[in-house]
Design an enzyme around this catalytic site. Structure first.
Site, short mmCIF file in Angstrom:
data_model
loop_
_atom_site.label_atom_id
_atom_site.label_comp_id
_atom_site.label_asym_id
_atom_site.label_seq_id
_atom_site.Cartn_x
_atom_site.Cartn_y
_atom_site.Cartn_z
N LYS A 202 0.86 -1.18 0.00
CA LYS A 202 0.00 0.00 0.00
C LYS A 202 0.90 1.23 0.00
O LYS A 202 1.68 1.45 0.92
CB LYS A 202 -0.92 0.01 1.23
CG LYS A 202 -1.87 1.20 1.27
CD LYS A 202 -2.79 1.10 2.48
CE LYS A 202 -3.75 2.27 2.55
NZ LYS A 202 -4.64 2.18 3.72
N ARG A 212 -10.88 9.41 1.80
CA ARG A 212 -10.81 10.00 3.13
C ARG A 212 -12.01 10.90 3.39
O ARG A 212 -12.49 10.99 4.52
CB ARG A 212 -9.49 10.76 3.30
CG ARG A 212 -8.29 9.80 3.35
CD ARG A 212 -6.95 10.50 3.31
NE ARG A 212 -5.87 9.51 3.29
CZ ARG A 212 -4.62 9.77 2.95
NH1 ARG A 212 -4.29 11.01 2.58
NH2 ARG A 212 -3.71 8.82 2.95
N LYS A 256 -2.15 -1.46 -3.74
CA LYS A 256 -3.01 -0.28 -3.69
C LYS A 256 -2.15 0.97 -3.74
O LYS A 256 -1.19 1.07 -2.97
CB LYS A 256 -3.84 -0.30 -2.40
CG LYS A 256 -4.77 0.89 -2.23
CD LYS A 256 -5.51 0.83 -0.91
CE LYS A 256 -6.46 2.03 -0.77
NZ LYS A 256 -7.14 2.05 0.55
N SER A 282 -10.16 5.53 -4.93
CA SER A 282 -11.12 6.61 -5.12
C SER A 282 -10.66 7.65 -6.15
O SER A 282 -11.45 8.12 -6.96
CB SER A 282 -11.41 7.29 -3.78
OG SER A 282 -10.22 7.81 -3.20
N TYR A 321 -15.25 0.87 -7.14
CA TYR A 321 -16.55 1.50 -6.90
C TYR A 321 -17.45 1.38 -8.12
O TYR A 321 -18.66 1.57 -8.03
CB TYR A 321 -16.36 2.97 -6.51
CG TYR A 321 -15.42 3.14 -5.33
CD1 TYR A 321 -15.85 2.87 -4.03
CD2 TYR A 321 -14.09 3.54 -5.51
CE1 TYR A 321 -14.99 2.99 -2.96
CE2 TYR A 321 -13.23 3.66 -4.44
CZ TYR A 321 -13.68 3.38 -3.17
OH TYR A 321 -12.83 3.49 -2.10
#
Length: 332
Positions: A202, A212, A256, A282, A321
């Protein structure tokens, strides 16, 4: 390698028709390759759109259960849960993470009641959704995130989630040694079949901002996370991280963000041969939406090309998503 030359070999021959392209296609993407991240919030019958993530919302526990049922119907095998903990329940030590009736645990139980074992439930193990300072662990007086003290709390957090019914616990904190500690706790407490998907590589990335916002930690974060998340320049170190997590008991590993680190995904798959997942984070999601809204390219084309890239690089699956949108496209 075959010694081929033109015109005996014309590589365009198999590209001439759609049926032929389908017949020789090397990489296949299906809804079973997708994991749908979902944000949990308080209340009932609540949908709160996330401004920085167009098309993504926070859902109350009852609505999360409906999204899980939707995932089952679309053929998506797993959902990943992230709580938006109210400010009044946050603390320096993130104690709400250990509450067996917190948003995460209530969502786990609601999904299980609604879907039974028809879907997998993956839960985030980290303290940033619960701390008042937005860091992933406990701090010393200088603001440095303490490793071993944080791991002790993460073990309790993972066990709390497992007791609530989580199928996969996913430590995303990047503390050293946390996979071994969590695996030992699961084995010793009657949860040997709970999987660990380790956020093994990550990176300290610029692509996390909208996430966030979604979990309510963006405005709280003091400093950065570079003392525990990885430097974007490092690939060999990622393989060390991944190898250690596998040795400590991870059933699968995650890279990630995803798209900027396809080389790490490829190297991990080649080196270890274990299930490797990518998180289309995101910021990556938001850039697709912004590009489509600006007319730069077709949303569907942008998304599917990127998802295929993850699979081609060696991913067993992708957290995105866009999962329900992609699943509908793939289901025809």
């Amino acid at each position: 390698m075959i010694n081929a030359s033109y015109p005996a070999t014309r590589l365009r021959r198999t590209r001439a028709h759609s049926w032929s392209r389908a017949m020789v296609r090397e990489t296949i993407l299906t809804p079973a390759d997708l994991i749908w991240p979902l944000f949990v919030t308080g209340g009932k019958n609540i949908e709160e759109p996330v401004a920085s993530l167009p098309g993504v919302s926070r859902w109350s526990v009852d609505e999360i259960a409906k999204r899980a049922r939707e995932a089952v119907e679309l053929g998506i095998p797993c959902v990943a849960l992230f709580p938006n903990t109210p400010a009044e329940n946050r603390s320096e030590r993130g104690d709400e993470a250990l509450n067996p009736d917190n948003l995460m645990c209530r969502a786990i139980r609601a999904i299980r009641d609604t879907c039974g074992n028809d879907i997998g439930i993956l839960t985030d193990v980290a303290l940033d959704p619960y701390t008042s300072h937005g860091q992933d662990g406990l701090l010393d007086d200088a603001g440095y995130v303490l490793n071993d003290e944080t791991v002790a709390v993460l073990v309790d957090q993972a066990m709390t989630q497992a007791e609530a019914g989580a199928d996969i616990v996913a430590p995303s904190d990047m503390m050293d040694g946390r996979v071994k500690a969590i695996r030992m706790a699961l084995e010793m407490n009657g949860k040997p079949n709970v999987q660990i998907m380790a956020y093994a590589a990550k990176y300290a990335s610029a692509f996390y901002g909208p996430f966030r916002d979604a979990v309510g930690s963006g405005g709280l974060l003091k400093g950065d996370k570079k003392s525990y998340q990885m430097d974007a320049a490092n690939g060999d170190e990622a393989l060390r991280e991944i190898g250690m997590d596998i040795a400590e008991g991870a059933d699968s590993v995650m890279v990630k963000p995803g798209l900027a680190y396809l080389d790490v995904i490829w190297r991990a798959k080649e080196a270890f041969g274990v299930p490797v997942f990518a998180y289309q984070v995101s910021g990556e999601y938001a850039l697709i939406e912004a590009g489509a809204a600006a007319g730069i390219a077709d949303r569907e084309a942008l998304l599917m090309e990127k998802l295929i890239a993850f699979k081609r690089a060696g991913c067993s699956g992708i957290l995105t998503y866009h999962a329900p949108f992609a699943a509908r496209l793939l289901n025809g």
